[in-house]
Scaffold this motif. Structure first.
Motif, PDB file in Angstrom:
ATOM      1  N   ARG A 143       0.808  -1.224   0.000  1.00 27.02           N
ATOM      2  CA  ARG A 143       0.000   0.000   0.000  1.00 27.02           C
ATOM      3  C   ARG A 143       0.839   1.272   0.000  1.00 27.02           C
ATOM      4  N   VAL A 144       2.103   1.142  -0.373  1.00 27.68           N
ATOM      5  CA  VAL A 144       2.998   2.299  -0.357  1.00 27.68           C
ATOM      6  C   VAL A 144       2.492   3.420  -1.245  1.00 27.68           C
ATOM      7  N   GLU A 145       1.830   3.075  -2.349  1.00 26.43           N
ATOM      8  CA  GLU A 145       1.342   4.089  -3.275  1.00 26.43           C
ATOM      9  C   GLU A 145       0.280   4.992  -2.648  1.00 26.43           C
ATOM     10  N   GLU A 146      -0.275   4.587  -1.515  1.00 25.44           N
ATOM     11  CA  GLU A 146      -1.298   5.390  -0.834  1.00 25.44           C
ATOM     12  C   GLU A 146      -0.683   6.402   0.127  1.00 25.44           C
ATOM     13  N   LEU A 147       0.614   6.295   0.399  1.00 27.15           N
ATOM     14  CA  LEU A 147       1.246   7.148   1.404  1.00 27.15           C
ATOM     15  C   LEU A 147       1.617   8.505   0.833  1.00 27.15           C
ATOM     16  N   ASN A 148       1.386   9.559   1.634  1.00 31.87           N
ATOM     17  CA  ASN A 148       1.879  10.877   1.251  1.00 31.87           C
ATOM     18  C   ASN A 148       3.320  11.033   1.750  1.00 31.87           C
ATOM     19  N   GLY A 149       3.903  12.178   1.539  1.00 31.24           N
ATOM     20  CA  GLY A 149       5.302  12.372   1.880  1.00 31.24           C
ATOM     21  C   GLY A 149       5.609  12.185   3.346  1.00 31.24           C
ATOM     22  N   LEU A 150       4.791  12.774   4.226  1.00 32.16           N
ATOM     23  CA  LEU A 150       5.039  12.660   5.663  1.00 32.16           C
ATOM     24  C   LEU A 150       4.899  11.221   6.123  1.00 32.16           C
ATOM     25  N   GLU A 151       3.854  10.537   5.647  1.00 34.71           N
ATOM     26  CA  GLU A 151       3.652   9.138   6.018  1.00 34.71           C
ATOM     27  C   GLU A 151       4.805   8.272   5.521  1.00 34.71           C
ATOM     28  N   LEU A 152       5.290   8.596   4.338  1.00 35.94           N
ATOM     29  CA  LEU A 152       6.407   7.851   3.757  1.00 35.94           C
ATOM     30  C   LEU A 152       7.657   8.004   4.623  1.00 35.94           C
ATOM     31  N   ALA A 153       7.904   9.220   5.106  1.00 29.27           N
ATOM     32  CA  ALA A 153       9.061   9.473   5.960  1.00 29.27           C
ATOM     33  C   ALA A 153       8.953   8.701   7.279  1.00 29.27           C
ATOM     34  N   MET A 154       7.753   8.614   7.832  1.00 25.47           N
ATOM     35  CA  MET A 154       7.553   7.884   9.083  1.00 25.47           C
ATOM     36  C   MET A 154       7.835   6.396   8.884  1.00 25.47           C
ATOM     37  N   VAL A 155       7.351   5.850   7.774  1.00 27.19           N
ATOM     38  CA  VAL A 155       7.584   4.433   7.480  1.00 27.19           C
ATOM     39  C   VAL A 155       9.068   4.177   7.244  1.00 27.19           C
ATOM     40  N   ALA A 156       9.711   5.079   6.512  1.00 21.63           N
ATOM     41  CA  ALA A 156      11.139   4.912   6.224  1.00 21.63           C
ATOM     42  C   ALA A 156      11.962   4.894   7.507  1.00 21.63           C
ATOM     43  N   SER A 157      11.606   5.726   8.473  1.00 22.25           N
ATOM     44  CA  SER A 157      12.365   5.789   9.724  1.00 22.25           C
ATOM     45  C   SER A 157      12.219   4.511  10.539  1.00 22.25           C
ATOM     46  N   ALA A 158      11.133   3.765  10.305  1.00 22.03           N
ATOM     47  CA  ALA A 158      10.888   2.534  11.064  1.00 22.03           C
ATOM     48  C   ALA A 158      11.582   1.325  10.450  1.00 22.03           C
ATOM     49  N   LEU A 159      12.020   1.413   9.212  1.00 24.47           N
ATOM     50  CA  LEU A 159      12.546   0.246   8.509  1.00 24.47           C
ATOM     51  C   LEU A 159      13.796  -0.365   9.148  1.00 24.47           C
ATOM     52  N   PRO A 160      14.795   0.426   9.519  1.00 28.17           N
ATOM     53  CA  PRO A 160      15.985  -0.193  10.131  1.00 28.17           C
ATOM     54  C   PRO A 160      15.668  -0.961  11.405  1.00 28.17           C
ATOM     55  N   VAL A 161      14.757  -0.431  12.232  1.00 24.63           N
ATOM     56  CA  VAL A 161      14.373  -1.110  13.468  1.00 24.63           C
ATOM     57  C   VAL A 161      13.665  -2.414  13.145  1.00 24.63           C
ATOM     58  N   ALA A 162      12.793  -2.390  12.132  1.00 20.80           N
ATOM     59  CA  ALA A 162      12.060  -3.596  11.746  1.00 20.80           C
ATOM     60  C   ALA A 162      13.011  -4.666  11.234  1.00 20.80           C
ATOM     61  N   ALA A 163      14.011  -4.255  10.468  1.00 15.98           N
ATOM     62  CA  ALA A 163      14.973  -5.221   9.934  1.00 15.98           C
ATOM     63  C   ALA A 163      15.802  -5.833  11.055  1.00 15.98           C
ATOM     64  N   GLU A 164      16.199  -5.009  12.028  1.00 15.80           N
ATOM     65  CA  GLU A 164      16.988  -5.505  13.155  1.00 15.80           C
ATOM     66  C   GLU A 164      16.168  -6.470  13.995  1.00 15.80           C
ATOM     67  N   ALA A 165      14.869  -6.171  14.134  1.00 18.84           N
ATOM     68  CA  ALA A 165      14.003  -7.046  14.920  1.00 18.84           C
ATOM     69  C   ALA A 165      13.840  -8.401  14.248  1.00 18.84           C
ATOM     70  N   ALA A 166      13.801  -8.389  12.913  1.00 15.55           N
ATOM     71  CA  ALA A 166      13.620  -9.633  12.180  1.00 15.55           C
ATOM     72  C   ALA A 166      14.882 -10.477  12.196  1.00 15.55           C
ATOM     73  N   GLU A 167      16.015  -9.840  11.966  1.00 14.70           N
ATOM     74  CA  GLU A 167      17.290 -10.551  11.938  1.00 14.70           C
ATOM     75  C   GLU A 167      18.423  -9.543  12.032  1.00 14.70           C
ATOM     76  N   PRO A 168      18.995  -9.372  13.216  1.00 19.92           N
ATOM     77  CA  PRO A 168      20.079  -8.401  13.373  1.00 19.92           C
ATOM     78  C   PRO A 168      21.210  -8.667  12.388  1.00 19.92           C
ATOM     79  N   LEU A 169      21.681  -7.601  11.760  1.00 21.33           N
ATOM     80  CA  LEU A 169      22.759  -7.720  10.778  1.00 21.33           C
ATOM     81  C   LEU A 169      23.988  -6.979  11.269  1.00 21.33           C
ATOM     82  N   SER A 170      25.144  -7.415  10.855  1.00 20.41           N
ATOM     83  CA  SER A 170      26.384  -6.805  11.306  1.00 20.41           C
ATOM     84  C   SER A 170      26.692  -5.560  10.505  1.00 20.41           C
ATOM     85  N   ALA A 171      27.511  -4.713  11.075  1.00 23.84           N
ATOM     86  CA  ALA A 171      28.032  -3.512  10.409  1.00 23.84           C
ATOM     87  C   ALA A 171      26.928  -2.584   9.912  1.00 23.84           C
TER      88      ALA A 171
END
Length: 208
Positions: A143-171
């Motif tokens: 549903r990314v196509e439904e997001l406006n700029g501010l919503e997109l920025a909020m989702v983008a800021s959450a991505l690194p945390v979500a990736a770390e929660a799923a599987e922590p990566l090095s470096a």
């Protein structure tokens, strides 16, 4: 807590929590207990508002995430509006990051006195928070196509945390596959909005 909140509907409890967080006033204990206590009755807007309030106030969001309706409610996260999904993704990521910082040592600052939220003898569990964030992001991937700029920025800021929660990566590496290609979709959407000239300068900075 129940006596203080008995006169409020579930929506009103969520709105009161949102109001306290908005004006940056510490939530009373009865409200900190009432929000998770009434969370099973929340609709999408109330869930998003309550999560945002807990995240902004640096309270233990895991307590709330555990109590939210499973799968985003009867109709699932697919019934949530884009703003609700974006707010929830941001709040869950911020809440998990706060819990991680707390597990590494005491927090100092204006919100560091929330004694009931400090870990006792080890790291705070964030399994429900991580699971909820993964579910929200799985919905957002389509549903990314439904997001406006501010919503997109909020989702983008959450991505690194979500990736770390799923599987922590090095470096500090980030694996987009852990979010179903959401990061790629966010970048594509950002490029399209930028080309259309509808992204504000602040939003462009947040997306970088």
């Amino acid at each position: 807590a129940s006596q203080c909140s008995d006169g409020f509907s579930a929506r009103q409890v969520a709105n009161v929590g949102w109001a306290f967080a908005t004006i940056q006033v510490t939530m009373p204990q009865w409200l900190l207990e009432a929000l998770p206590g009434r969370a099973g009755q929340f609709g999408p807007q109330e869930c998003a508002n309550a999560l945002w309030a807990f995240a902004v106030s640096s309270h233990n969001i895991e307590k709330l995430a555990c109590a939210l309706p499973p799968g985003g409610g009867r109709e699932g996260f697919s019934a949530w509006k884009p703003q609700e999904l974006a707010n929830a993704a941001w709040a869950l990521a911020q809440g998990r990051a706060t819990a991680t910082r707390r597990s590494r040592g005491p927090i100092h600052g204006r919100l560091g006195s929330a004694g009931s939220d400090k870990p006792q003898g080890g790291a705070l569990s964030t399994s429900s928070t991580a699971d909820a964030l993964a579910s929200v992001n799985a919905t957002l991937a389509g549903r990314v196509e439904e997001l406006n700029g501010l919503e997109l920025a909020m989702v983008a800021s959450a991505l690194p945390v979500a990736a770390e929660a799923a599987e922590p990566l090095s470096a500090g590496k980030y694996d987009d596959s852990s979010n179903g290609g959401l990061a790629h979709a966010v970048r594509e959407r950002a490029s399209a909005l930028l080309a259309a000239g509808v992204l504000t300068p602040d939003t462009v900075i947040q997306l970088k």
